[in-house]
Design a protein around this motif. Structure first.
Motif, mmCIF file in Angstrom:
data_model
loop_
_atom_site.group_PDB
_atom_site.id
_atom_site.type_symbol
_atom_site.label_atom_id
_atom_site.label_comp_id
_atom_site.label_asym_id
_atom_site.label_seq_id
_atom_site.Cartn_x
_atom_site.Cartn_y
_atom_site.Cartn_z
ATOM 1 N N CYS A 663 0.836 -1.195 0.000
ATOM 2 C CA CYS A 663 0.000 0.000 0.000
ATOM 3 C C CYS A 663 0.876 1.251 0.000
ATOM 4 O O CYS A 663 1.895 1.314 0.691
ATOM 5 C CB CYS A 663 -0.929 0.025 1.210
ATOM 6 N N PHE A 665 1.291 5.229 0.768
ATOM 7 C CA PHE A 665 0.778 6.273 1.649
ATOM 8 C C PHE A 665 1.406 7.597 1.224
ATOM 9 O O PHE A 665 2.623 7.692 1.057
ATOM 10 C CB PHE A 665 1.118 5.966 3.109
ATOM 11 N N GLY A 668 1.927 10.797 4.707
ATOM 12 C CA GLY A 668 1.416 10.180 5.928
ATOM 13 C C GLY A 668 2.441 10.161 7.036
ATOM 14 O O GLY A 668 3.545 10.678 6.914
ATOM 15 N N GLU A 675 -3.314 5.163 8.901
ATOM 16 C CA GLU A 675 -3.412 5.967 7.684
ATOM 17 C C GLU A 675 -4.347 5.302 6.683
ATOM 18 O O GLU A 675 -4.581 4.093 6.713
ATOM 19 C CB GLU A 675 -2.025 6.134 7.051
ATOM 20 N N THR A 676 -4.867 6.098 5.762
ATOM 21 C CA THR A 676 -5.649 5.592 4.638
ATOM 22 C C THR A 676 -4.745 5.557 3.420
ATOM 23 O O THR A 676 -4.213 6.595 3.010
ATOM 24 C CB THR A 676 -6.859 6.492 4.351
ATOM 25 N N PRO A 677 -4.519 4.371 2.830
ATOM 26 C CA PRO A 677 -3.583 4.302 1.711
ATOM 27 C C PRO A 677 -4.122 5.008 0.470
ATOM 28 O O PRO A 677 -5.330 5.050 0.231
ATOM 29 C CB PRO A 677 -3.419 2.802 1.483
ATOM 30 N N LEU A 678 -3.202 5.538 -0.296
ATOM 31 C CA LEU A 678 -3.553 6.125 -1.581
ATOM 32 C C LEU A 678 -3.999 5.038 -2.546
ATOM 33 O O LEU A 678 -4.964 5.197 -3.306
ATOM 34 C CB LEU A 678 -2.342 6.882 -2.140
ATOM 35 N N CYS A 680 -3.267 0.374 -3.249
ATOM 36 C CA CYS A 680 -2.548 -0.851 -2.922
ATOM 37 C C CYS A 680 -2.331 -1.636 -4.207
ATOM 38 O O CYS A 680 -3.209 -1.696 -5.081
ATOM 39 C CB CYS A 680 -3.311 -1.707 -1.907
ATOM 40 N N ARG A 701 0.828 -5.678 4.808
ATOM 41 C CA ARG A 701 0.414 -6.517 5.937
ATOM 42 C C ARG A 701 0.897 -7.940 5.718
ATOM 43 O O ARG A 701 0.798 -8.478 4.627
ATOM 44 C CB ARG A 701 -1.104 -6.531 6.073
ATOM 45 N N TRP A 707 1.063 -4.828 10.107
ATOM 46 C CA TRP A 707 1.710 -3.968 9.131
ATOM 47 C C TRP A 707 3.228 -4.042 9.273
ATOM 48 O O TRP A 707 3.763 -4.087 10.371
ATOM 49 C CB TRP A 707 1.271 -2.514 9.316
#
Length: 817
Positions: A663, A665, A668, A675-678, A680, A701, A707
């Motif tokens: 993923c 980020f 971040g 965080e919310t990934p941009l 994956c 992950r 993670w």
């Protein structure tokens, strides 16, 4: 701060010595097992004879080490555990300079007073002076990783960055005044300040360029410096451990728990502590008298120490850790590089010996195995040594070790007691028969608790030659396994039966608990039992023996039913029927995993965690496996950025994540879970089609849903580089970027010998496309993204190198799979 020392002399000198520091490590939070190991400082290389080291800046892995000398000299060195030191650059700085720090491809020198000089480089052999700043207060300490952060006394902390290649102040805070020491932990985004007000203040990195205070802890002295290391805990999370040498000569140990800072107390240094370095399993303290001490949790005693006199009779000034080497700055012997021991990269068979059985027990450095024979194994040496053996009357299913005794539950022969000498074979000294076969035995002091048929027999061994039966208790069924947790004996049969054995001569039945199946094997630790039940594992909370609670059931994967189980802390090990050794993580009563560690072969009957080893016992032999829990946690990924005016191409190795999606980020923090990934992707690359200036990290992950640590951060530059124009020699590549192949074209003005090869960014040759004589005119050669052996290469940036009689030409190639 990661302290380092100054160097002296311009001659590279090699000296090899071996210094063995024996270390006993007690249980530590997040450790795999109770370690019994030793540090060996080897291949000690020295650079700079005659100069006085003032400070050391050890950057990221593989980066140069920068050493500030008292004579106003800054030296850049490549430090390698095998090759020693290699000189890269020498810079003249102000003789009053006092401290040095590294941030990426920049090194800053602080002092005299508030003066800060910054040098930057693309090639570390050619650093250039980027500029000088006068900060708001005198510079007491520096650290890098979030720009350059300076501790400026009453002016607090000041952050300096390179903007357009020129240093400028990006933010400051006076909340830590007077700031005398600073440490920056880039992975977590935290900055620590030691103050003259006897405090440790923690800040979070502010994206606007400053600091946000979020914790404060009083310390009983003024911190002289701050050493730190990131360590995984038992749950796989990273914790920052800190060591603060104080002005009163003591060494304070702290652990950052995110919401709070835990005070671990003082480390008993043998002399006034001058500096410290935090390693994964220990703390190294440097005394004012030149004593080097190695300490390890719980840090209530000096575990080992070596006088620096053994290292050329020269007291130390400061120290730091770079990669896996210890850097020691001395008073007039320059810089010493001392190699630390390499840890096991993964659990792997370390050795085996032809002794096994149905049962095993460990006491200290002694292993006892019971099957057809009783075998005593000495584990103290590097290689296990069988100390002695004795034939058993019948095949045994249970054994316990005590003070010089081995108690064997020997089926129809009852309980057989053996004396275990320091050398030679064990000798049977006593025996007690029961009305039923003896299956299992546990030793509590001088009382043996034996599972014989459906009875629990308490046997007094005060006189081992004359065992005396002192109590009998009826059990619901024949014991399959028995384990002692505190003062409670747990017996596995059709359920879990428990006994209070506070007085082992008079066991008290506390009842039986059902666990959804028949438990066969038990392992205990941390207030829980893990029981093999049916084809899986059940976790039982046994903190309150009067009321045990089944917390969860973990069904083993298909064809991986458990045959043996072992436990240490939050690590659970299971030997599967298909021959695999599995590692599971216990988190809040739930088992996560498994991760298949290695193949140890079928028919493992017992797993015995011991020190940093796992003993896997079969009927005929026993394996010793070296265990490194850190290697079982997901590693981070290296991240590359290829920038064009229209997009940022992010590249990472596809094989390092074990097939997991990676993923991305953008802008971040250091915690991927928050965080919310941009996006994956499992492709090994991602294109962010934007012209905005952003910074990126990637993470993934693992099989447990944990993670990985975030990768290094890469950022778009303020002026995106243009697409390179074609050189006059005419070597072109189209398409570029490409997937899976590209065509390389060039023109020869005359016939001649030509070599065209593809290299990676380290210079290693990947493939040879042309190596021979070609005619004049245009030529086209295809490359399908494969190496010389025909294997597909990973996404990344490569370099095509054309060598002709007219000269050498290169072309960057970007492979995006």
């Amino acid at each position: 701060m990661r302290r380092a020392g100054t160097m002296g002399g311009w001659a590279l000198q090699a000296a090899v010595a071996v210094l063995c520091l024996a270390v006993w490590t007690a249980p530590a939070v997040g450790s795999c097992f109770d370690l019994d190991t030793s540090f060996k400082l080897q291949n000690i290389d020295r650079w700079g004879d005659g100069l006085v080291v003032r400070d050391i800046a050890a950057g990221a892995s593989g980066d140069p080490v920068w050493v500030l000398f008292e004579q106003g000299t800054l030296v850049g060195l490549a430090a390698d555990r095998e090759a020693g030191f290699r000189l890269l650059a020498i810079l003249r700085v102000d003789p009053g300079a006092t401290c040095v720090a590294v941030d990426g491809q920049a090194v800053a020198v602080g002092g005299p007073g508030a003066q800060l000089d910054v040098f930057a480089w693309e090639d570390p052999r050619l650093p250039a002076h980027a500029g000088r700043l006068v900060l708001p207060g005198p510079i007491a300490d520096l650290d890098g990783g979030y720009g350059i952060v300076a501790a400026c006394g009453e002016a607090g902390l000041v952050r300096v960055i390179l903007a357009g290649g020129v240093p400028e102040v990006a933010g400051s805070t006076a909340e830590a005044a007077p700031a005398l020491a600073v440490a920056v932990v880039p992975v977590t985004g935290k900055v620590y300040a030691g103050t003259g007000g006897r405090e440790l203040v923690r800040f979070r990195a502010d994206t606007a360029g400053g600091f946000l205070r979020d914790a404060r802890l009083s310390v009983p002295g003024v911190p002289r410096s701050i050493a730190w290391a990131l360590k995984p805990d038992a749950w796989g999370s990273l914790r920052t451990e800190l060591a603060l040498p104080l002005d009163d000569g003591r060494l304070r140990l702290l652990r950052d728990l995110n919401r709070s800072i835990d005070d671990l107390g003082f480390a008993p240094v043998p002399a006034a502590c001058r500096g410290a370095a935090v390693l994964q399993d220990a703390v190294v303290a440097l005394g004012d008298d030149g004593t080097l001490a190695i300490l390890s949790p719980p840090l209530d005693s000096t575990l080992a120490m070596a006088v620096m006199d053994r290292l050329d009779a020269e007291p130390g000034r400061c120290l730091a850790v770079h990669d896996d080497a210890l850097l020691l700055g001395t008073f007039r012997r320059g810089l010493l590089l001392a190699v630390l021991p390499e840890g096991a990269s993964s659990p792997a068979p370390e050795g085996s010996f032809a002794a096994g059985g149905n049962a095993a027990a460990v006491a200290g450095d002694v292993l006892a195995l019971a099957g057809d024979r009783l075998t005593i194994v000495d584990l103290a040496g590097e290689v296990p040594a069988i100390r002695g053996t004795a034939d058993l009357p019948e095949p045994s299913e249970g054994i316990a070790l005590g003070d010089g005794l081995a108690c064997v539950a020997d089926y129809n022969s009852g309980l057989v007691v053996y004396a275990v000498p320091d050398a030679g074979d064990p000798v049977a000294v006593g025996q007690l028969l029961f009305g039923s076969p003896a299956w299992k035995v546990v030793l509590v002091g001088t009382t043996a608790l034996v599972g014989a048929g459906t009875s629990l027999e308490a046997v007094d061994l005060s006189d081992p030659a004359a065992p005396q039966l002192v109590a009998t208790r009826s059990m619901a069924a024949v014991a399959q396994d028995m384990v002692l947790v505190g003062n409670t004996l747990w017996v596995a049969h059709f359920g879990l039966e428990r006994y209070d054995v506070s007085d082992p001569a008079a066991p008290v039945n506390l009842g039986t608990t059902t666990v959804g199946g028949r438990p066969y094997r038990l392992a205990a630790g941390g207030g829980v039992l893990v029981a093999m039940v049916n084809v899986g594992l059940t976790v039982i909370d046994v903190a309150n023996p009067a009321s045990p609670v089944a917390l969860s059931y973990y069904r083993m994967p298909t064809d991986m039913y458990a045959r043996a189980v072992g436990m240490s802390g939050r690590a659970v090990w299971a030997a599967a029927g298909n021959g695999s050794l599995l590692h599971l993580r216990l988190d809040d009563g739930v088992l996560h995993g498994p991760v298949v560690v290695t193949d140890v072969g079928p028919m493992i009957l017992r797993l015995v965690p011991r020190a940093d080893q796992l003993l896997a016992v079969r009927w005929a032999d026993t394996f010793m496996l070296a265990v490194d829990c850190a290697a079982l946690r997901p590693p981070g990924l290296p991240l590359q950025l290829v920038q064009t005016p229209a997009a940022a191409f992010l590249l990472w190795p596809t094989d390092a994540a074990g097939g997991a999606e990676v993923c991305v980020f953008r802008d971040g923090g250091a915690d991927p879970a928050a965080e919310t990934p941009l996006a994956c992707s499992g492709a090994g690359f991602y294109a962010d089609v934007t012209t905005d200036l952003h910074c990126y990290r990637v993470a993934y992950r693992d099989a447990w849903g944990v993670w990985s640590p975030p990768s290094n951060e890469v950022c778009r530059k303020s002026t995106p580089s243009a697409v390179p124009t074609e050189p006059a020699t005419g070597l072109t590549a189209a398409p570029n970027p490409f997937n899976p192949g590209t065509e390389l074209r060039f023109t020869l003005s005359a016939p001649g010998r030509v070599t065209l090869a593809v290299h990676d960014l380290t210079g290693r040759r990947i493939a040879v496309l042309v190596d021979g004589r070609l005619n004049e005119g245009g030529h086209a050669v295809a490359w399908q993204g494969r190496d010389t052996a025909g294997r597909t290469v990973a996404s990344g940036v490569y370099v095509a190198r054309l060598v002709t009689a007219e000269g050498t030409t290169t072309r960057r190639l970007t492979l995006l799979r």
